[in-house]
Structures are given as structure tokens and as C-alpha cells.
Design a protein around this motif. Sequence first.
Motif, PDB file in Angstrom:
ATOM      1  N   TYR A  63     -24.305   8.691 -13.212  1.00 54.99           N
ATOM      2  CA  TYR A  63     -22.427   8.197 -13.484  1.00 54.99           C
ATOM      3  C   TYR A  63     -23.142   8.312 -15.044  1.00 54.99           C
ATOM      4  CZ  TYR A  63     -21.974   8.023  -8.493  1.00 54.99           C
ATOM      5  OH  TYR A  63     -21.931   8.668  -7.484  1.00 54.99           O
ATOM      6  N   TYR A  64     -21.726   8.448 -15.925  1.00 57.39           N
ATOM      7  CA  TYR A  64     -21.066   8.457 -17.307  1.00 57.39           C
ATOM      8  C   TYR A  64     -20.810   7.769 -17.058  1.00 57.39           C
ATOM      9  CZ  TYR A  64     -24.702  12.654 -18.139  1.00 57.39           C
ATOM     10  OH  TYR A  64     -25.604  13.145 -17.873  1.00 57.39           O
ATOM     11  N   CYS A  65     -20.381   6.638 -18.077  1.00 56.96           N
ATOM     12  CA  CYS A  65     -19.188   6.495 -18.457  1.00 56.96           C
ATOM     13  C   CYS A  65     -18.253   6.564 -19.701  1.00 56.96           C
ATOM     14  CB  CYS A  65     -19.599   4.630 -19.252  1.00 56.96           C
ATOM     15  SG  CYS A  65     -18.340   3.871 -19.709  1.00 56.96           S
ATOM     16  N   ASN A  66     -17.416   6.965 -19.815  1.00 60.39           N
ATOM     17  CA  ASN A  66     -15.614   7.130 -20.940  1.00 60.39           C
ATOM     18  C   ASN A  66     -15.483   5.950 -21.028  1.00 60.39           C
ATOM     19  OD1 ASN A  66     -13.571   8.456 -21.136  1.00 60.39           O
ATOM     20  ND2 ASN A  66     -15.111   9.762 -22.528  1.00 60.39           N
ATOM     21  N   VAL A  67     -15.281   6.019 -23.092  1.00 58.18           N
ATOM     22  CA  VAL A  67     -14.079   4.936 -23.240  1.00 58.18           C
ATOM     23  C   VAL A  67     -13.290   5.744 -24.236  1.00 58.18           C
ATOM     24  CG1 VAL A  67     -14.026   3.485 -24.627  1.00 58.18           C
ATOM     25  CG2 VAL A  67     -15.888   3.269 -23.022  1.00 58.18           C
ATOM     26  N   VAL A  68     -11.978   5.283 -24.279  1.00 54.94           N
ATOM     27  CA  VAL A  68     -10.713   6.447 -24.752  1.00 54.94           C
ATOM     28  C   VAL A  68     -10.553   5.343 -25.797  1.00 54.94           C
ATOM     29  CG1 VAL A  68      -8.777   7.355 -24.617  1.00 54.94           C
ATOM     30  CG2 VAL A  68     -11.083   8.665 -22.743  1.00 54.94           C
ATOM     31  N   SER A  69     -10.046   5.474 -27.485  1.00 57.33           N
ATOM     32  CA  SER A  69      -9.535   4.589 -28.313  1.00 57.33           C
ATOM     33  C   SER A  69      -9.027   5.498 -29.110  1.00 57.33           C
ATOM     34  CB  SER A  69     -10.582   4.013 -28.632  1.00 57.33           C
ATOM     35  OG  SER A  69      -9.952   2.754 -30.071  1.00 57.33           O
ATOM     36  N   GLY A  70      -7.245   5.330 -28.876  1.00 62.45           N
ATOM     37  CA  GLY A  70      -7.075   6.029 -29.965  1.00 62.45           C
ATOM     38  C   GLY A  70      -7.235   7.937 -29.764  1.00 62.45           C
ATOM     39  N   PRO A  71      -7.699   8.823 -30.359  1.00 64.04           N
ATOM     40  CA  PRO A  71      -8.111   9.882 -30.038  1.00 64.04           C
ATOM     41  C   PRO A  71      -9.194   9.956 -30.475  1.00 64.04           C
ATOM     42  CG  PRO A  71      -7.501   9.070 -32.831  1.00 64.04           C
ATOM     43  CD  PRO A  71      -6.703   8.006 -31.945  1.00 64.04           C
ATOM     44  N   ARG A  72      -9.498   9.179 -29.676  1.00 58.63           N
ATOM     45  CA  ARG A  72     -11.218   9.241 -30.184  1.00 58.63           C
ATOM     46  C   ARG A  72     -11.479   9.354 -28.274  1.00 58.63           C
ATOM     47  NH1 ARG A  72     -10.856   7.258 -35.313  1.00 58.63           N
ATOM     48  NH2 ARG A  72     -11.886   8.507 -36.696  1.00 58.63           N
ATOM     49  N   SER A  73     -12.817   9.744 -28.335  1.00 56.99           N
ATOM     50  CA  SER A  73     -13.858   9.759 -26.486  1.00 56.99           C
ATOM     51  C   SER A  73     -15.238   9.245 -27.074  1.00 56.99           C
ATOM     52  CB  SER A  73     -13.259  10.622 -25.739  1.00 56.99           C
ATOM     53  OG  SER A  73     -13.787  10.578 -24.299  1.00 56.99           O
ATOM     54  N   TYR A  74     -15.593   8.381 -25.726  1.00 58.59           N
ATOM     55  CA  TYR A  74     -17.029   8.768 -26.438  1.00 58.59           C
ATOM     56  C   TYR A  74     -17.653   8.282 -25.015  1.00 58.59           C
ATOM     57  CZ  TYR A  74     -15.277   5.976 -30.622  1.00 58.59           C
ATOM     58  OH  TYR A  74     -14.997   5.893 -31.351  1.00 58.59           O
ATOM     59  N   TRP A  75     -19.270   8.747 -24.914  1.00 64.43           N
ATOM     60  CA  TRP A  75     -19.618   9.005 -23.923  1.00 64.43           C
ATOM     61  C   TRP A  75     -20.884   8.253 -23.492  1.00 64.43           C
ATOM     62  CZ3 TRP A  75     -17.707  11.076 -19.069  1.00 64.43           C
ATOM     63  CH2 TRP A  75     -16.513  12.079 -19.512  1.00 64.43           C
ATOM     64  N   GLY A  76     -21.211   7.567 -22.244  1.00 68.52           N
ATOM     65  CA  GLY A  76     -22.665   6.747 -22.364  1.00 68.52           C
ATOM     66  C   GLY A  76     -23.363   7.820 -23.009  1.00 68.52           C
ATOM     67  N   GLN A  77     -24.942   7.655 -21.991  1.00 66.45           N
ATOM     68  CA  GLN A  77     -26.197   8.230 -22.041  1.00 66.45           C
ATOM     69  C   GLN A  77     -26.372   8.986 -20.242  1.00 66.45           C
ATOM     70  OE1 GLN A  77     -26.154   5.034 -22.283  1.00 66.45           O
ATOM     71  NE2 GLN A  77     -27.840   4.162 -20.826  1.00 66.45           N
ATOM     72  N   GLY A  78     -25.642   7.803 -19.382  1.00 63.63           N
ATOM     73  CA  GLY A  78     -25.723   8.355 -18.293  1.00 63.63           C
ATOM     74  C   GLY A  78     -26.647   7.255 -17.238  1.00 63.63           C
ATOM     75  N   THR A  79     -26.370   7.350 -16.173  1.00 59.71           N
ATOM     76  CA  THR A  79     -27.197   6.114 -15.263  1.00 59.71           C
ATOM     77  C   THR A  79     -27.368   7.080 -13.844  1.00 59.71           C
ATOM     78  OG1 THR A  79     -27.594   4.270 -14.408  1.00 59.71           O
ATOM     79  CG2 THR A  79     -25.274   4.715 -14.698  1.00 59.71           C
ATOM     80  N   GLN A  80     -28.276   7.126 -13.402  1.00 58.00           N
ATOM     81  CA  GLN A  80     -29.049   7.896 -12.208  1.00 58.00           C
ATOM     82  C   GLN A  80     -28.728   6.956 -10.954  1.00 58.00           C
ATOM     83  OE1 GLN A  80     -29.995  11.604 -11.594  1.00 58.00           O
ATOM     84  NE2 GLN A  80     -29.551  10.725 -10.466  1.00 58.00           N
ATOM     85  N   VAL A  81     -27.941   7.177 -10.425  1.00 58.02           N
ATOM     86  CA  VAL A  81     -27.858   7.043  -8.873  1.00 58.02           C
ATOM     87  C   VAL A  81     -28.488   8.061  -8.096  1.00 58.02           C
ATOM     88  CG1 VAL A  81     -25.922   6.371  -7.101  1.00 58.02           C
ATOM     89  CG2 VAL A  81     -25.716   5.306  -8.819  1.00 58.02           C
ATOM     90  N   THR A  82     -29.196   7.562  -6.680  1.00 61.02           N
ATOM     91  CA  THR A  82     -29.424   8.033  -5.940  1.00 61.02           C
ATOM     92  C   THR A  82     -29.710   8.222  -4.728  1.00 61.02           C
ATOM     93  OG1 THR A  82     -31.498   9.157  -7.443  1.00 61.02           O
ATOM     94  CG2 THR A  82     -32.047   9.523  -5.103  1.00 61.02           C
TER      95      THR A  82
END
Length: 115
Positions: free
Chosen positions: A93-112
Amino acid sequence: QVQLVESGGGLVQAGGSLRLSCAASGGIFSIDVMGWYRQTPGKQREFVAKITNAGSTNYAGSVKGRFTISRDNTKNTVYLQISSLKPDDTAVYYCNVVSGPRSYWGQGTQVTVSL
């Protein structure tokens, strides 16, 4: 430099629950949309849920009614409460954040999810 730090993933039995968190830091001043995506090996990353700065939410059909997204604007943090887990929910699962024209991603966390 903007950083997204995720936490809360893990191994859970089918029917169980988890709460994922994602905190944004590093000079991000105005966040428009915060969301979660997930990816399994060999598949494209898919949308899970998102929430605007006004609190409006949107969910993928496969998680509607089981997942709840929320955010704390004072902490620049987004949460994903995931319940009634199924083995098909197993993914990174990846987190995404949008701020204006920019989009950022987290490193991911595993869900099993196990049977």
C-alpha cells in the motif's frame, strides 16, 4: 525535501483489521489531496481511496464499505482504516499526496492477509 512515511502494515488473518498511517513532512505547505494506492507483483498500481482537504472522499468499488480514509490536517497525516480484510487485499500500500502540480509517493507498506 518532502518525505512521506508510512506505517501500520503487517500480517493479519482474513476478516481482521489494520490501520495504515502516512505522515508528510519536509516543507510541504498546502496539501490538496491525500490518498492510498496498492500494488501486487506483476500488476499495475491501483487506486484505493482519496480524501480532499475539504474532507470529500472517494473509494474504489472493491473496498467501499470496508475501508475508511481520514486525515489530520494539523499533522499532515492520512489514515486508512481497513476492515473485513480479504486475501485479495494483500498488496503493498502506497501513500500519495498532491500539492499543487506536484505528486509525492511513500515507500510503501506491506499488507498480507492470510486465510
